[in-house]
Design a protein around this motif. Structure first.
Motif, PDB file in Angstrom:
ATOM      1  N   MET A  22     -10.940   5.693   5.408  1.00 59.17           N
ATOM      2  CA  MET A  22     -10.495   5.465   3.735  1.00 59.17           C
ATOM      3  C   MET A  22     -10.074   6.894   3.178  1.00 59.17           C
ATOM      4  N   SER A  23      -9.052   6.853   2.433  1.00 64.92           N
ATOM      5  CA  SER A  23      -8.615   8.127   1.857  1.00 64.92           C
ATOM      6  C   SER A  23      -8.644   8.093   0.257  1.00 64.92           C
ATOM      7  N   ARG A  24      -8.619   9.054  -0.225  1.00 58.03           N
ATOM      8  CA  ARG A  24      -8.417   9.029  -1.771  1.00 58.03           C
ATOM      9  C   ARG A  24      -7.144   9.326  -2.193  1.00 58.03           C
ATOM     10  N   LEU A  25      -6.265   8.454  -2.705  1.00 59.40           N
ATOM     11  CA  LEU A  25      -4.952   8.613  -3.151  1.00 59.40           C
ATOM     12  C   LEU A  25      -4.608   8.938  -4.546  1.00 59.40           C
ATOM     13  N   LYS A  26      -3.611   9.571  -5.013  1.00 60.21           N
ATOM     14  CA  LYS A  26      -3.295   9.812  -6.309  1.00 60.21           C
ATOM     15  C   LYS A  26      -2.651   8.345  -7.036  1.00 60.21           C
ATOM     16  N   VAL A  57      -5.941  -1.672  -0.900  1.00 60.14           N
ATOM     17  CA  VAL A  57      -5.446  -1.569   0.052  1.00 60.14           C
ATOM     18  C   VAL A  57      -3.844  -1.178  -0.178  1.00 60.14           C
ATOM     19  N   VAL A  58      -3.551  -0.211   0.507  1.00 61.72           N
ATOM     20  CA  VAL A  58      -2.202   0.552   0.360  1.00 61.72           C
ATOM     21  C   VAL A  58      -1.453   0.464   1.932  1.00 61.72           C
ATOM     22  N   PHE A  59      -0.269   0.322   1.777  1.00 65.25           N
ATOM     23  CA  PHE A  59       0.763   0.421   2.917  1.00 65.25           C
ATOM     24  C   PHE A  59       1.518   1.686   2.892  1.00 65.25           C
ATOM     25  N   ASP A  60       1.471   2.357   4.177  1.00 67.11           N
ATOM     26  CA  ASP A  60       2.072   3.543   4.356  1.00 67.11           C
ATOM     27  C   ASP A  60       3.498   2.950   4.903  1.00 67.11           C
ATOM     28  N   THR A  61       4.648   2.894   4.204  1.00 66.12           N
ATOM     29  CA  THR A  61       5.832   2.479   4.738  1.00 66.12           C
ATOM     30  C   THR A  61       6.919   3.543   4.846  1.00 66.12           C
ATOM     31  N   LEU A  63       4.377   4.860  -0.210  1.00 69.91           N
ATOM     32  CA  LEU A  63       3.188   4.035  -0.415  1.00 69.91           C
ATOM     33  C   LEU A  63       3.373   2.868  -1.082  1.00 69.91           C
ATOM     34  N   LEU A  64       2.662   1.842  -0.788  1.00 67.28           N
ATOM     35  CA  LEU A  64       3.156   0.362  -1.450  1.00 67.28           C
ATOM     36  C   LEU A  64       1.349  -0.229  -1.717  1.00 67.28           C
ATOM     37  N   LEU A  65       1.139  -0.287  -2.853  1.00 72.15           N
ATOM     38  CA  LEU A  65      -0.129  -0.649  -3.195  1.00 72.15           C
ATOM     39  C   LEU A  65      -0.114  -2.413  -2.939  1.00 72.15           C
ATOM     40  N   ALA A  66      -0.927  -2.908  -1.903  1.00 75.92           N
ATOM     41  CA  ALA A  66      -0.639  -4.395  -1.788  1.00 75.92           C
ATOM     42  C   ALA A  66      -1.655  -5.137  -2.288  1.00 75.92           C
ATOM     43  N   ASP A  67      -3.069  -4.408  -2.351  1.00 71.18           N
ATOM     44  CA  ASP A  67      -3.936  -5.046  -3.176  1.00 71.18           C
ATOM     45  C   ASP A  67      -5.020  -3.947  -3.923  1.00 71.18           C
ATOM     46  N   GLY A  68      -4.983  -4.438  -5.196  1.00 70.81           N
ATOM     47  CA  GLY A  68      -6.050  -3.891  -6.103  1.00 70.81           C
ATOM     48  C   GLY A  68      -5.435  -3.260  -7.087  1.00 70.81           C
ATOM     49  N   TYR A  69      -4.392  -3.941  -7.931  1.00 73.65           N
ATOM     50  CA  TYR A  69      -3.691  -3.768  -8.947  1.00 73.65           C
ATOM     51  C   TYR A  69      -4.696  -3.753 -10.146  1.00 73.65           C
ATOM     52  N   HIS A  70      -5.801  -4.404 -10.220  1.00 80.82           N
ATOM     53  CA  HIS A  70      -6.914  -4.682 -11.395  1.00 80.82           C
ATOM     54  C   HIS A  70      -7.854  -3.412 -11.131  1.00 80.82           C
ATOM     55  N   ARG A  71      -7.965  -3.009  -9.896  1.00 81.62           N
ATOM     56  CA  ARG A  71      -8.928  -1.887  -9.828  1.00 81.62           C
ATOM     57  C   ARG A  71      -8.096  -0.665  -9.976  1.00 81.62           C
ATOM     58  N   VAL A  72      -6.970  -0.440  -9.748  1.00 83.23           N
ATOM     59  CA  VAL A  72      -6.500   0.843 -10.067  1.00 83.23           C
ATOM     60  C   VAL A  72      -6.289   0.936 -11.577  1.00 83.23           C
ATOM     61  N   ALA A  73      -5.893  -0.096 -12.314  1.00 81.29           N
ATOM     62  CA  ALA A  73      -5.791  -0.181 -13.686  1.00 81.29           C
ATOM     63  C   ALA A  73      -7.192   0.141 -14.361  1.00 81.29           C
ATOM     64  N   ALA A  74      -8.318  -0.304 -13.847  1.00 89.56           N
ATOM     65  CA  ALA A  74      -9.802  -0.104 -13.965  1.00 89.56           C
ATOM     66  C   ALA A  74      -9.794   1.379 -14.110  1.00 89.56           C
ATOM     67  N   ALA A 116      -8.881   4.303  -0.905  1.00 89.69           N
ATOM     68  CA  ALA A 116      -7.890   3.255  -0.487  1.00 89.69           C
ATOM     69  C   ALA A 116      -8.040   3.092   0.937  1.00 89.69           C
ATOM     70  N   GLU A 117      -7.615   1.856   1.303  1.00 91.24           N
ATOM     71  CA  GLU A 117      -7.707   1.688   2.919  1.00 91.24           C
ATOM     72  C   GLU A 117      -6.066   1.800   3.088  1.00 91.24           C
ATOM     73  N   VAL A 118      -5.594   2.813   3.860  1.00 98.02           N
ATOM     74  CA  VAL A 118      -4.349   2.759   4.254  1.00 98.02           C
ATOM     75  C   VAL A 118      -4.005   2.235   5.405  1.00 98.02           C
ATOM     76  N   ARG A 119      -2.933   1.279   5.652  1.00 93.33           N
ATOM     77  CA  ARG A 119      -2.343   0.699   6.709  1.00 93.33           C
ATOM     78  C   ARG A 119      -1.021   1.082   6.850  1.00 93.33           C
ATOM     79  N   CYS A 120      -0.743   1.164   7.900  1.00 88.94           N
ATOM     80  CA  CYS A 120       0.785   1.405   8.541  1.00 88.94           C
ATOM     81  C   CYS A 120       1.485   0.217   8.473  1.00 88.94           C
ATOM     82  N   GLY A 121       2.860   0.102   8.098  1.00 86.94           N
ATOM     83  CA  GLY A 121       3.734  -1.108   8.382  1.00 86.94           C
ATOM     84  C   GLY A 121       4.817  -0.824   7.413  1.00 86.94           C
ATOM     85  N   SER A 122       5.574  -2.135   7.541  1.00 88.42           N
ATOM     86  CA  SER A 122       6.899  -2.085   6.540  1.00 88.42           C
ATOM     87  C   SER A 122       6.487  -2.785   5.218  1.00 88.42           C
TER      88      SER A 122
END
Length: 115
Positions: free
Chosen positions: A1-5, A40-44, A48-59, A70-76
């Protein structure tokens, strides 16, 4: 897990995050943020692309936080959108194909309005 801005997560957002937020859900999440799973964030290649968690980020933003766990996954970008479609479909009782179709239509409409 990582802490992301949080600001970094919104630098490459494929959709307008405010459009799909449920205010009551953001409020509820702000009261229980420590008990929720990481976003869940994808490092593309595009960033960085937020894929799941918009409500958690807004909170988190509502509470004045500048970072999120954040759980950071590599991908496109495609991988991130497919993941988001699967999660969104499951939450709304849609098939993944219906969710992907909606996202593609939204992106097409948005590109057309930008011209």
């Amino acid at each position: 897990m990582s802490r992301l801005k949080i600001a970094d997560l919104f630098a490459n957002v494929p959709i307008d995050p405010e459009t799909h937020l449920d205010a009551s859900r953001v409020e509820r999440y702000s009261r229980m943020l420590d008990d929720l799973p990481s976003v869940v964030v994808f490092d593309t290649p595009e960033g960085l692309l937020l894929a799941d968690g918009y409500h958690r980020v807004a909170a988190s933003r509502r509470l004045g936080l500048e970072t999120v766990e954040a759980e950071v996954r590599c991908g496109s970008r495609h991988d991130a959108l497919r993941y988001a479609a699967r999660v969104g479909a499951a939450q709304r009782g849609l098939s993944p194909e219906e969710a992907v179709s909606y996202i593609e239509r939204y992106a097409k409409d948005r590109r057309s309005s930008d011209d």
